[in-house]
Design an enzyme around this catalytic site. Structure first.
Site, PDB file in Angstrom:
ATOM      1  N   GLY A 113       0.861  -1.172   0.000  1.00  0.00           N
ATOM      2  CA  GLY A 113       0.000   0.000   0.000  1.00  0.00           C
ATOM      3  C   GLY A 113       0.894   1.217   0.000  1.00  0.00           C
ATOM      4  O   GLY A 113       2.056   1.147   0.418  1.00  0.00           O
TER       5      GLY A 113
ATOM      6  N   HIS B 277      -2.135   7.563   7.179  1.00  0.00           N
ATOM      7  CA  HIS B 277      -1.239   8.478   6.453  1.00  0.00           C
ATOM      8  C   HIS B 277      -1.970   9.750   6.007  1.00  0.00           C
ATOM      9  O   HIS B 277      -1.369  10.817   5.939  1.00  0.00           O
ATOM     10  CB  HIS B 277      -0.641   7.808   5.212  1.00  0.00           C
ATOM     11  CG  HIS B 277       0.592   6.994   5.492  1.00  0.00           C
ATOM     12  ND1 HIS B 277       1.716   7.528   6.063  1.00  0.00           N
ATOM     13  CD2 HIS B 277       0.870   5.699   5.247  1.00  0.00           C
ATOM     14  CE1 HIS B 277       2.645   6.581   6.165  1.00  0.00           C
ATOM     15  NE2 HIS B 277       2.157   5.464   5.680  1.00  0.00           N
TER      16      HIS B 277
ATOM     17  N   GLN C 284       2.972  10.124   1.044  1.00  0.00           N
ATOM     18  CA  GLN C 284       4.288   9.472   1.027  1.00  0.00           C
ATOM     19  C   GLN C 284       5.126   9.843  -0.189  1.00  0.00           C
ATOM     20  O   GLN C 284       6.319   9.532  -0.241  1.00  0.00           O
ATOM     21  CB  GLN C 284       4.136   7.946   1.091  1.00  0.00           C
ATOM     22  CG  GLN C 284       3.591   7.471   2.423  1.00  0.00           C
ATOM     23  CD  GLN C 284       3.562   5.965   2.479  1.00  0.00           C
ATOM     24  OE1 GLN C 284       2.594   5.345   2.070  1.00  0.00           O
ATOM     25  NE2 GLN C 284       4.638   5.367   2.957  1.00  0.00           N
TER      26      GLN C 284
ATOM     27  N   HIS D  21      -3.692   1.406   7.990  1.00  0.00           N
ATOM     28  CA  HIS D  21      -2.341   2.004   7.928  1.00  0.00           C
ATOM     29  C   HIS D  21      -2.327   3.171   6.935  1.00  0.00           C
ATOM     30  O   HIS D  21      -1.831   4.258   7.248  1.00  0.00           O
ATOM     31  CB  HIS D  21      -1.336   0.915   7.527  1.00  0.00           C
ATOM     32  CG  HIS D  21       0.071   1.389   7.359  1.00  0.00           C
ATOM     33  ND1 HIS D  21       1.111   0.953   8.150  1.00  0.00           N
ATOM     34  CD2 HIS D  21       0.630   2.267   6.483  1.00  0.00           C
ATOM     35  CE1 HIS D  21       2.233   1.561   7.777  1.00  0.00           C
ATOM     36  NE2 HIS D  21       1.971   2.349   6.750  1.00  0.00           N
ATOM     37  N   GLU D  22      -2.896   2.936   5.740  1.00  0.00           N
ATOM     38  CA  GLU D  22      -2.871   3.980   4.704  1.00  0.00           C
ATOM     39  C   GLU D  22      -3.799   5.144   5.069  1.00  0.00           C
ATOM     40  O   GLU D  22      -3.476   6.306   4.823  1.00  0.00           O
ATOM     41  CB  GLU D  22      -3.260   3.393   3.340  1.00  0.00           C
ATOM     42  CG  GLU D  22      -2.375   2.247   2.844  1.00  0.00           C
ATOM     43  CD  GLU D  22      -0.890   2.542   2.894  1.00  0.00           C
ATOM     44  OE1 GLU D  22      -0.476   3.713   2.781  1.00  0.00           O
ATOM     45  OE2 GLU D  22      -0.109   1.587   3.069  1.00  0.00           O
TER      46      GLU D  22
ATOM     47  N   CYS E 226       6.729   0.330   6.827  1.00  0.00           N
ATOM     48  CA  CYS E 226       6.252   1.499   6.101  1.00  0.00           C
ATOM     49  C   CYS E 226       7.370   1.974   5.179  1.00  0.00           C
ATOM     50  O   CYS E 226       8.524   2.070   5.617  1.00  0.00           O
ATOM     51  CB  CYS E 226       5.873   2.591   7.097  1.00  0.00           C
ATOM     52  SG  CYS E 226       5.262   4.082   6.304  1.00  0.00           S
ATOM     53  N   LEU E 227       7.014   2.257   3.930  1.00  0.00           N
ATOM     54  CA  LEU E 227       8.030   2.725   2.976  1.00  0.00           C
ATOM     55  C   LEU E 227       8.665   4.031   3.440  1.00  0.00           C
ATOM     56  O   LEU E 227       9.780   4.342   3.036  1.00  0.00           O
ATOM     57  CB  LEU E 227       7.396   2.910   1.588  1.00  0.00           C
ATOM     58  CG  LEU E 227       6.831   1.633   0.956  1.00  0.00           C
ATOM     59  CD1 LEU E 227       6.119   1.960  -0.350  1.00  0.00           C
ATOM     60  CD2 LEU E 227       7.927   0.599   0.745  1.00  0.00           C
TER      61      LEU E 227
HETATM   62 ZN    ZN Z   1       3.152   3.672   5.595  1.00  0.00          ZN
END
Ligand code: ZN
Length: 180
Positions: free
Chosen positions: A50, A149, A55, A145-146, A103-104
């Site tokens: 995701g 963000h 991000q 999670h997304e 997480c990226l």
């Molecule tokens: Zn993330």
């Protein structure tokens, strides 16, 4: 679908990750549609399951769910990448479960994060349809999670103890031990 271009990922410390992202007003705008392709391409190239617009330094309420088994998440279910626009969480299960997330935007770390096991959600798809869906388990976890963000929240904010944070290398060792 046009192949998207790979965008640079913002990492923890970048203020864009702490802002509330803004609603998308015109989903059919070619700029928005191209951006969705870029976001999908960027998530896949980074082995994410995701990725959210903030991000890549774009504070808009858009994220991609693109669960597929990969080197970072070998047990992830396979699905077509799906764009989630202007999402709302309508309700969530009382039951919560802790499981590993990465997480990226937080490279090198994994944490045990408590999440609702299921969520009922509403969002607009990239072709402008309003979707109301129920997600459970891993997909529900990605969604939460997304969604965080879009509100400037990172998974580390939800961790109950520093002891629930480990490095990627130790996480990979843990997975190997579990699969033995
Ligand atoms: Zn993330």
């Amino acid at each position: 679908m046009e192949p998207g271009k790979i965008l640079e990922i913002a990492e923890m410390g970048n203020p864009v990750l702490r802002e509330r992202a803004r609603e998308v007003e015109d989903i059919h705008d070619p700029g928005v549609q191209n951006f969705i392709d870029d976001l999908i391409a960027t998530g896949i190239s980074a082995n994410g399951v995701g990725i959210a617009a903030p991000q890549v330094d774009v504070p808009k309420r858009i994220f991609i769910i693109s669960s597929r088994p990969n080197i970072r998440y070998p047990d992830a279910p396979l699905m077509e990448p799906e764009a989630v626009i202007n999402p709302e969480i309508i309700s969530c299960s009382d039951e919560m479960v802790k499981d590993w997330e990465g997480c990226l935007s937080i490279p090198g770390l994994r944490g045990l994060v408590p999440r609702h096991t299921s969520v009922r959600v509403k969002y607009v798809s990239r072709d402008g349809r309003v979707e109301e869906r129920q997600f459970t388990d891993f997909i529900a976890r990605i969604f939460q999670h997304e969604y965080d963000h879009l509100n400037g929240v990172l998974f580390l904010d939800r961790i109950e103890s520093n002891r629930d944070i480990i490095t990627d290398r130790e996480y990979m060792k843990l997975l190997r031990r579990e699969s033995e």
